[in-house]
Structure formats: C-alpha cells, structure tokens
Design a protein around this motif. Structure first.
Motif, PDB file in Angstrom:
ATOM      1  N   ILE A 229       0.751  -0.975  -0.359  1.00 17.26           N
ATOM      2  CA  ILE A 229       0.256   0.326   0.029  1.00 17.26           C
ATOM      3  C   ILE A 229       0.684   0.990   0.206  1.00 17.26           C
ATOM      4  N   GLY A 230       0.318   2.279  -0.558  1.00 21.10           N
ATOM      5  CA  GLY A 230       1.483   3.625  -0.874  1.00 21.10           C
ATOM      6  C   GLY A 230       1.066   4.577   1.001  1.00 21.10           C
ATOM      7  N   ASP A 231       1.677   5.105   0.695  1.00 13.51           N
ATOM      8  CA  ASP A 231       1.415   6.072   1.971  1.00 13.51           C
ATOM      9  C   ASP A 231       0.035   7.038   1.951  1.00 13.51           C
ATOM     10  N   GLY A 232      -0.509   7.181   0.496  1.00 11.34           N
ATOM     11  CA  GLY A 232      -1.539   7.925   0.735  1.00 11.34           C
ATOM     12  C   GLY A 232      -2.648   6.999   0.965  1.00 11.34           C
ATOM     13  N   GLY A 233      -2.687   5.666   0.049  1.00  7.85           N
ATOM     14  CA  GLY A 233      -3.614   4.605   0.658  1.00  7.85           C
ATOM     15  C   GLY A 233      -3.440   4.462   2.311  1.00  7.85           C
ATOM     16  N   PHE A 234      -2.899   4.340   2.966  1.00  4.60           N
ATOM     17  CA  PHE A 234      -2.756   3.938   4.471  1.00  4.60           C
ATOM     18  C   PHE A 234      -3.162   4.883   5.101  1.00  4.60           C
ATOM     19  N   GLY A 235      -2.819   6.391   4.724  1.00  2.00           N
ATOM     20  CA  GLY A 235      -3.674   7.403   5.598  1.00  2.00           C
ATOM     21  C   GLY A 235      -5.081   7.290   5.490  1.00  2.00           C
ATOM     22  N   VAL A 236      -5.565   7.338   4.347  1.00  2.00           N
ATOM     23  CA  VAL A 236      -7.003   6.876   4.574  1.00  2.00           C
ATOM     24  C   VAL A 236      -7.759   5.392   5.777  1.00  2.00           C
ATOM     25  N   ASN A 237      -6.327   4.826   5.189  1.00  3.34           N
ATOM     26  CA  ASN A 237      -7.002   4.139   7.309  1.00  3.34           C
ATOM     27  C   ASN A 237      -6.526   2.750   7.256  1.00  3.34           C
ATOM     28  N   PRO A 238      -5.932   3.903   8.240  1.00  2.23           N
ATOM     29  CA  PRO A 238      -4.264   3.384   9.390  1.00  2.23           C
ATOM     30  C   PRO A 238      -4.908   2.634  10.334  1.00  2.23           C
ATOM     31  N   THR A 239      -6.289   2.758  11.422  1.00  2.00           N
ATOM     32  CA  THR A 239      -6.746   2.051  12.246  1.00  2.00           C
ATOM     33  C   THR A 239      -7.075   0.560  12.257  1.00  2.00           C
ATOM     34  N   CYS A 240      -7.305   0.120  10.879  1.00  2.00           N
ATOM     35  CA  CYS A 240      -7.123  -1.719  10.899  1.00  2.00           C
ATOM     36  C   CYS A 240      -5.409  -2.265  11.731  1.00  2.00           C
ATOM     37  N   MET A 241      -4.850  -0.936  11.564  1.00  2.00           N
ATOM     38  CA  MET A 241      -3.870  -0.939  12.771  1.00  2.00           C
ATOM     39  C   MET A 241      -4.506  -1.956  14.063  1.00  2.00           C
ATOM     40  N   ALA A 242      -5.305  -1.473  14.503  1.00  2.00           N
ATOM     41  CA  ALA A 242      -5.687  -1.022  16.161  1.00  2.00           C
ATOM     42  C   ALA A 242      -6.494  -2.770  16.229  1.00  2.00           C
ATOM     43  N   THR A 243      -7.479  -3.075  14.935  1.00  2.00           N
ATOM     44  CA  THR A 243      -7.698  -3.769  15.046  1.00  2.00           C
ATOM     45  C   THR A 243      -7.029  -5.361  15.100  1.00  2.00           C
ATOM     46  N   ALA A 244      -5.831  -5.376  14.041  1.00  2.00           N
ATOM     47  CA  ALA A 244      -4.670  -6.397  14.112  1.00  2.00           C
ATOM     48  C   ALA A 244      -4.767  -6.594  15.158  1.00  2.00           C
ATOM     49  N   VAL A 245      -4.043  -5.789  16.410  1.00  2.00           N
ATOM     50  CA  VAL A 245      -3.910  -5.802  17.746  1.00  2.00           C
ATOM     51  C   VAL A 245      -5.082  -6.359  18.582  1.00  2.00           C
ATOM     52  N   GLU A 246      -5.896  -5.653  18.791  1.00  2.00           N
ATOM     53  CA  GLU A 246      -6.774  -6.031  19.369  1.00  2.00           C
ATOM     54  C   GLU A 246      -7.108  -7.925  19.486  1.00  2.00           C
ATOM     55  N   GLN A 247      -7.439  -8.097  17.824  1.00  2.00           N
ATOM     56  CA  GLN A 247      -7.659  -9.201  17.700  1.00  2.00           C
ATOM     57  C   GLN A 247      -6.372 -10.333  17.530  1.00  2.00           C
ATOM     58  N   GLY A 248      -5.374 -10.159  17.728  1.00  2.00           N
ATOM     59  CA  GLY A 248      -4.420 -10.943  17.393  1.00  2.00           C
ATOM     60  C   GLY A 248      -4.186 -11.434  15.578  1.00  2.00           C
ATOM     61  N   ILE A 249      -4.179 -10.447  15.003  1.00  2.00           N
ATOM     62  CA  ILE A 249      -3.931 -10.819  13.331  1.00  2.00           C
ATOM     63  C   ILE A 249      -2.584 -10.698  12.708  1.00  2.00           C
ATOM     64  N   ALA A 250      -2.075 -11.848  12.430  1.00  2.00           N
ATOM     65  CA  ALA A 250      -0.483 -11.791  12.468  1.00  2.00           C
ATOM     66  C   ALA A 250      -0.803 -10.849  10.709  1.00  2.00           C
ATOM     67  N   CYS A 251      -0.597  -9.674   9.859  1.00  2.00           N
ATOM     68  CA  CYS A 251      -0.209  -9.626   9.126  1.00  2.00           C
ATOM     69  C   CYS A 251       0.735  -8.611   9.280  1.00  2.00           C
ATOM     70  N   THR A 252       0.927  -8.208   7.592  1.00  2.27           N
ATOM     71  CA  THR A 252       1.968  -7.146   7.773  1.00  2.27           C
ATOM     72  C   THR A 252       1.603  -6.089   6.319  1.00  2.27           C
ATOM     73  N   TRP A 253       1.781  -4.834   6.177  1.00  2.00           N
ATOM     74  CA  TRP A 253       2.028  -4.086   5.894  1.00  2.00           C
ATOM     75  C   TRP A 253       2.860  -3.413   5.249  1.00  2.00           C
ATOM     76  N   LEU A 254       3.327  -3.429   3.935  1.00  2.00           N
ATOM     77  CA  LEU A 254       4.625  -3.246   3.625  1.00  2.00           C
ATOM     78  C   LEU A 254       3.934  -1.243   2.357  1.00  2.00           C
ATOM     79  N   VAL A 255       4.594  -0.491   3.357  1.00  2.00           N
ATOM     80  CA  VAL A 255       4.331   1.160   3.122  1.00  2.00           C
ATOM     81  C   VAL A 255       5.323   1.326   1.843  1.00  2.00           C
ATOM     82  N   MET A 256       4.467   1.060   1.163  1.00  2.00           N
ATOM     83  CA  MET A 256       5.370   2.625  -0.346  1.00  2.00           C
ATOM     84  C   MET A 256       5.567   3.513  -0.338  1.00  2.00           C
ATOM     85  N   ASN A 257       6.578   4.379   0.512  1.00  2.00           N
ATOM     86  CA  ASN A 257       5.590   6.087   1.123  1.00  2.00           C
ATOM     87  C   ASN A 257       6.209   6.445  -0.546  1.00  2.00           C
ATOM     88  N   ASN A 258       5.911   7.409  -0.307  1.00  4.24           N
ATOM     89  CA  ASN A 258       6.302   8.317  -1.742  1.00  4.24           C
ATOM     90  C   ASN A 258       6.171  10.173  -2.123  1.00  4.24           C
TER      91      ASN A 258
END
Length: 384
Positions: A229-258
């Motif tokens: 995901i790009g930095d623009g797209g990730f800025g739209v929806n970063p709160t997914c990280m809270a869900t991942a921590v709360e629910q123990g969802i072991a995924c990775t986000w690779l932010v391609m920041n331009n």
C-alpha cells in the motif's frame, strides 16, 4: 486445469486483465501478460493482431482495453470476439461479439475442450509461438534488471518488488491498494498460484488493502498475508492496525512511501505540468509524509522504517518471522515516485493520451505486412 487445458491443447496465447492476475501462472509458457493501460507492449502485439479472441469472464473494462481505442489494445475490425460470462448483461457490452454464451466458465471450457478433441484429436502445435512468448517476456524482464537492482535511496519501486518476491513464500497472500503497489505489481510481479493476489479495481478504492489483509489472514490463518500500500492509501485507513492488535491478526503492511498520491501526481505532472494537491509538503516546501513506522508503534504494532535499500530485505524477513509467531508487523520503505510504464491508453477526460495516436484522429499504426504495431510511449520517471 481447465482454464489453461484448452489453451495448451490448441496452443493459444493467454492474456489477462488486472483482475485476472493469477488466474493462470504468469510463468506459464502461453501467458503473454496483462492488457490495457498498465499492460505490456508485447501483449498488445498479440491482442491487436488476433483473428479470434475468446473472452472469459471479462467485460473488457476501460483500463484493460485502453479506453476502447481501436488499434491500441484490441481492434474489432480485425478480431472476432467470442465471449462467455455468467452475467448476461456483460455479453457484447463493450465489444460486439460473434458468439456470446451465458455460462459457468468451468462447465463451458470443459465442453469446448471436449468438442475440440473431437474435431482435432491431436491438438495443435504452433511452431515458434512459445519461443516468441518466452523471448518477449525475457526481454521485458531484462529491461527491468538494472532498476530492480538499483541501491539508490529513496528506493525504486522495482527494487521493492524484487526484494519482496525473494522474501515471501510462493503461497503468500498479497493484497494491493491503489497506485504502484497495484498497477506495477499486476504488470511486473509474477503470481504463480491462483488466488494469491487480490487487487482493488473498478472505482479504485484507496485504503482497501490496509483492511483487506485482515480478512485475508482470518480466512487463511496458516498463510503469510501482506498488504502492499502507498502512504496515501495507508493514510486513509490506518486504524486497521488497532483491529490487528486487538484481535491478534498477524499480517504485514508494506508501505511504499513516495510522499504523494503517486499515480495521480504522475498523471497530473505529465499532462498539466503541475502537481497541485498530489505531493505532500510543508508550507516551506519541504517534502512531508507521516512516519508510518512510528505511527504503527503507537498502535502497538512492531515496525521498521528502512533507511537504505539494503535494509529492506532483512526488515521483510523480520516481518515474516513476526507473522509466523502471531504478531502483526509494518515495514515502511521510502520510494521514488517513478511512473509505471504504460504501453496502453486510459482516457480520463482526454488526459494521458499519447499525442502520436490522437494526432489527426489516427490511432492505428501498421507495419509493412499490415500488422498492428503497439504504441510505445512509456514514461519511466516523474520528477518530484
């Protein structure tokens, strides 16, 4: 598998759309690659000069068909279209069809293959076809070797994809968002196992990838799941990280920041020589983007922001290990805003249309033998 058994039996080249990525392995000897705006020039050489195209489950969408300009990706004056779709409203929607069928693709392909075997029991072998496809694909890959190995920083997107390909298991599930992480991936990242890549298309829903990866991991808990995901797209929806921590969802986000809405910045700069509203900067003109690795840590997610190209591979290795141990992870790679090569067209209010094609309304070029020559006008760099 049935989707390529017919092609193999009759030795027919296979192309795909953005949403068809992974339907047949990109390494299959008959797979010529993606069509349309973010397609490949050698793919268009085949699709433009085909006498018959069998369209399976595609509506010939605008970006996949170069805004339907004759002589860029497809040409109904040369080609007869046969179309099969489960939705009757799609038959003949964007191109006239010689034969249209409403059917489940698996059933339809099995029946067509059975009939083909009756007519031609030994199948067909087209001399030199697979060699031609192999050379075209090899030449395209060779053209990307230098930039894929480049160690400059900010990183090239091609280098990011190269290191990611080496870091992930072949059956990892990848969820893309909007921009290079979708368009460049669909064009240049080989998918070999069906169902392992998931793109957002249609209205290009920015922010899709950030949360889609959560659902992917829940559905396939034994797989490594990563969002590109790009930095623009990730800025739209970063709160997914809270869900991942709360629910123990072991995924990775690779932010391609331009530091930009990169694709739109490229389109705007190439056509209007402005980057208004598309590149991120402070009032004094300094390039700006949130430090997403630090933001992730604030959410309780382990994170690394790489400071050189050579740091990306080890960071991705740590992410994979964290995921295996049941922890979410974020990797942030600072990236140049390099445009994805665009051998096709995409007419968005008549912008980004190659001037050599629209001059005097002429969109078609042919060689001395009367075969179509795909346009070549790829933009390789966009200056920030």
């Amino acid at each position: 598998m049935l989707k390529h058994a017919l092609a193999e039996f009759l030795d027919i080249p296979i192309s795909r759309t953005l949403m068809g990525h992974g339907c047949v392995s990109d390494l299959h000897p008959l797979m010529i690659g993606q069509t349309g705006f973010w397609g490949l020039a050698h793919t268009h050489e085949f699709t433009l000069n085909a006498d018959i195209i069998l369209a399976l489950g595609t509506r010939f969408a605008e970006a996949d068909s170069s805004s339907w300009y004759q002589g860029v990706t497809f040409d109904p004056s040369v080609t007869k279209f046969l179309q099969i779709d489960i939705d009757p409203s799609e038959i003949g929607r964007n191109y006239p069809v010689e034969i249209g069928a409403v059917a489940d693709l698996k059933l339809a392909l099995a029946q067509i293959l059975d009939e083909a075997k009756k007519i031609c029991p030994n199948g067909i072998k087209r001399e030199g076809l697979r060699e031609k496809i192999a050379k075209a694909k090899a030449d395209f890959k060779a053209s990307n070797v230098e930039i894929s190995n480049d160690s400059r920083f900010p990183m090239t997107p091609q280098r990011i994809l190269k290191d990611l390909k080496a870091a992930l298991p072949e059956d990892a599930l990848i969820f893309t968002d909007v921009g290079w992480n979708k368009n460049g991936v669909a064009q240049q990242y080989d998918i070999t196992i069906p169902g392992t890549v998931h793109h957002s298309s249609g209205l290009a829903t920015m922010g899709f990838g950030a949360s889609a990866v959560l659902g992917g991991k829940i559905a396939a808990p034994d797989k490594i799941c990563l969002a590109l995901i790009g930095d623009g797209g990730f800025g739209v929806n970063p709160t997914c990280m809270a869900t991942a921590v709360e629910q123990g969802i072991a995924c990775t986000w690779l932010v391609m920041n331009n530091c930009a809405f990169g694709t739109i910045a490229g389109l705007e700069n190439a056509n209007y020589h402005t980057k208004f509203g598309t590149t991120f900067q402070t009032p004094n003109g300094e390039v700006y983007s949130p430090n997403w690795a630090e933001v992730a840590k604030g959410y309780g997610v382990e994170a690394i922001r790489v400071n050189s190209a050579d740091e990306l591979a080890p960071a991705l290795a740590k992410a994979v290990e964290a995921n295996k141990a049941g922890r979410p992870f974020l990797v942030e790679a600072i990236m140049e805003n390099i445009a994805v090569p665009t051998p096709g067209c995409w007419n968005i209010n008549d912008i980004y249309t190659p001037s050599d094609l629209v001059k005097e309304g002429k969109l078609v070029k042919k060689d001395s033998d009367g075969k179509y020559i795909p346009p070549s006008h790829a933009k390789s760099h966009i200056t920030k």
